[in-house]
Design a protein around this motif. Sequence first.
Motif, PDB file in Angstrom:
ATOM      1  N   ARG A  25       0.842  -1.188   0.000  1.00 11.71           N
ATOM      2  CA  ARG A  25       0.000   0.000   0.000  1.00 11.71           C
ATOM      3  C   ARG A  25       0.882   1.244   0.000  1.00 11.71           C
ATOM      4  O   ARG A  25       2.019   1.211   0.462  1.00 11.71           O
ATOM      5  CB  ARG A  25      -0.980   0.023   1.168  1.00 11.71           C
ATOM      6  CG  ARG A  25      -0.385   0.220   2.552  1.00 11.71           C
ATOM      7  CD  ARG A  25      -1.503   0.205   3.577  1.00 11.71           C
ATOM      8  NE  ARG A  25      -1.041   0.282   4.948  1.00 11.71           N
ATOM      9  CZ  ARG A  25      -1.220   1.328   5.731  1.00 11.71           C
ATOM     10  NH1 ARG A  25      -1.855   2.395   5.274  1.00 11.71           N
ATOM     11  NH2 ARG A  25      -0.793   1.330   6.976  1.00 11.71           N
ATOM     12  N   GLU A  26       0.345   2.316  -0.532  1.00 11.41           N
ATOM     13  CA  GLU A  26       1.093   3.554  -0.664  1.00 11.41           C
ATOM     14  C   GLU A  26       0.494   4.647   0.204  1.00 11.41           C
ATOM     15  O   GLU A  26      -0.727   4.699   0.386  1.00 11.41           O
ATOM     16  CB  GLU A  26       1.120   4.029  -2.119  1.00 11.41           C
ATOM     17  CG  GLU A  26       1.965   3.152  -3.020  1.00 11.41           C
ATOM     18  CD  GLU A  26       2.152   3.765  -4.391  1.00 11.41           C
ATOM     19  OE1 GLU A  26       1.483   4.787  -4.678  1.00 11.41           O
ATOM     20  OE2 GLU A  26       2.961   3.246  -5.170  1.00 11.41           O
ATOM     21  N   ILE A  27       1.353   5.480   0.734  1.00  5.49           N
ATOM     22  CA  ILE A  27       0.921   6.641   1.499  1.00  5.49           C
ATOM     23  C   ILE A  27       1.682   7.849   0.980  1.00  5.49           C
ATOM     24  O   ILE A  27       2.893   7.775   0.771  1.00  5.49           O
ATOM     25  CB  ILE A  27       1.173   6.466   3.008  1.00  5.49           C
ATOM     26  CG1 ILE A  27       0.244   5.396   3.585  1.00  5.49           C
ATOM     27  CG2 ILE A  27       0.965   7.776   3.759  1.00  5.49           C
ATOM     28  CD1 ILE A  27       0.373   5.207   5.077  1.00  5.49           C
ATOM     29  N   ASP A  28       0.985   8.933   0.748  1.00  7.93           N
ATOM     30  CA  ASP A  28       1.622  10.191   0.371  1.00  7.93           C
ATOM     31  C   ASP A  28       1.684  11.095   1.601  1.00  7.93           C
ATOM     32  O   ASP A  28       0.760  11.125   2.416  1.00  7.93           O
ATOM     33  CB  ASP A  28       0.827  10.906  -0.731  1.00  7.93           C
ATOM     34  CG  ASP A  28       1.110  10.317  -2.096  1.00  7.93           C
ATOM     35  OD1 ASP A  28       1.881   9.344  -2.165  1.00  7.93           O
ATOM     36  OD2 ASP A  28       0.555  10.821  -3.081  1.00  7.93           O
ATOM     37  N   PHE A  29       2.790  11.808   1.719  1.00  9.12           N
ATOM     38  CA  PHE A  29       2.920  12.846   2.745  1.00  9.12           C
ATOM     39  C   PHE A  29       2.920  14.190   2.030  1.00  9.12           C
ATOM     40  O   PHE A  29       3.822  14.469   1.235  1.00  9.12           O
ATOM     41  CB  PHE A  29       4.230  12.686   3.524  1.00  9.12           C
ATOM     42  CG  PHE A  29       4.312  11.435   4.351  1.00  9.12           C
ATOM     43  CD1 PHE A  29       3.974  11.444   5.690  1.00  9.12           C
ATOM     44  CD2 PHE A  29       4.725  10.238   3.793  1.00  9.12           C
ATOM     45  CE1 PHE A  29       4.055  10.295   6.458  1.00  9.12           C
ATOM     46  CE2 PHE A  29       4.813   9.083   4.541  1.00  9.12           C
ATOM     47  CZ  PHE A  29       4.472   9.111   5.875  1.00  9.12           C
TER      48      PHE A  29
END
Length: 583
Positions: free
Chosen positions: A284-288
């Motif tokens: 899974r990907e998370i953007d900051f």
Amino acid sequence: MAVRLGELLLRERRVTPTQLQEALTYQRSNGGRLGTSLVKLGILTDDDISEVLSRQYGVPAVDLKDFAYDPSLLRLIPAETAAKYNVIPVGRSGNTLTLAMTDPTNVFAMDDIKFRTGLNVEPVVASETAIQAAVVQHYGSQSQPAKDNGGGGGKGFDVVNRALEDLNLDMQDDLQVVQSAEEIDAASLEKQSGEAPVIRLANALFLAAIQRGASDIHIEPYEKDLRVRFRIDGVLQSVMTPALKFRDPLVSRIKIMARLDIAEKRLPQDGRIKARFNDHGQAREIDFRVSVLPTLFGEKVVLRLLDAKGLKLDMSQLGFDTEGLRRFDSAIRKPWGMVLVTGPTGSGKTNTLYSALGQLNQPGVNIMTAEDPVEFNLQGINQVQVKEQIGMTFAGALRSFLRQDPNIILVGEVRDAETAAIAVKAALTGHLVLSTLHTNDAPSSISRLVNMGIEPFLVGNSCNLVAAQRLVRKVCENCKEPHDIPPNRLIEAGMAEDQLANVRAMKGRGCDKCSGTGYKGRVGLFEIMEVSEAVRDLILQNPPVVELRDLAVKEGMSTLRQSGLAKVRDGVTSLEEVVRETM
């Protein structure tokens, strides 16, 4: 990229394949570097290894035998650091420190030493055994790496290790963070003895924020300290206070990851960091989303976590009551008109609109969005990033949309009269328009549009529905227990007396899952104002907000306070949360 030492030795016929295999076997059994194994086996000498390493890395070699060391240089680097990285200072010219290293490509070692000394580092190469002997000779028994579970000696690591204890990280071997082409093994932070303290600190903050379900990270500099807070379930919580000396390096590290200008400290900057995780076998990907703002004592950094996994596209999970959900679903399924979602920043408006688009997204429908910024990528939907600095405004994007044969248009926010006028025009010419406003409640949105210069008859004829919303914390399911609320408090809050008998209030006593707060997760409170014929007729008269609200309530609208009290009655949230978020 440097050629591997074994390949270089074979190419230059310094060793035979048999000798190389013997050294590799010895290395696997005894550890250390390949060059050291070759020296210990008597296959090559220290001088041979230094000469080959110089060609391998393209940096000068230095002979450490009988070298005259400067005591003032040795004092620049602590004994533990010299032993841990296998380095020793051999010279200084102005602001540049010459450092003898076994591996001149170890940027973590150079970053750490640059951070400690304030000097630029220029590497030269020497064999591992020669550096080890020099470190023992000149640092003596002090040159044993500190055993601190952080894998790192020296003050920088000690400070970070003490600070990271506050984060209480849950280390998981199957968790990995990847940022662009740089790979960070965040699952084994305890073993990252090779990384500079500031890199460990940044990685740990990101990992802790994700594990705790934070929506934002705040890094705040003050005159004498540095504070880090996480926003969890809408409330800021202090998590650590790193040493003030980490202020500039930590901000610079985040700027580098977000591809911002580290030299610009006078102007605000915005950027983005992408992280990809293998979370228990599921990628899974998370953007900051990064915002840097100069303040009196340094740059404040706020990182917004954009986790697609936390995005709820099922409207039934957002917190609508049965009637409110029916009204909202009916409004977004009309072929044309405008649906507005209103509320302050962080109240979940984007999630509600994305949920609506999730219901409407079909192969036969053309959906276009103008957002600032685009928070999540939605498959099958044409999303446009607004960039006002180059002239790509909401109004400009809307004009272009009308020439793109859209069925449904989402406008991130109606900010000005021009955007409002084009949105109303689109709603009146056969398009369904979804958008947001910043107002305190649903009836106020009508007055806001009129105050922007939109004629009341256009507002009344274009609007299908206005939804105001807030987010309140949910009572923790793991530790909730029945809670008695005095009837007079409920009546003061606005609950009708005939509903008191149905109250089943709950309160969380605090547990590990909710970090002792008694709350875990959030739920929406909704005020749904349907624009009926009676409401439309009243809008034509440009009435006061109070009069419009009274009519909407008479037609069945539950106010935000009433929506909250219903959730208190059902044990979903607490009275304190509802009073804090509603009028």
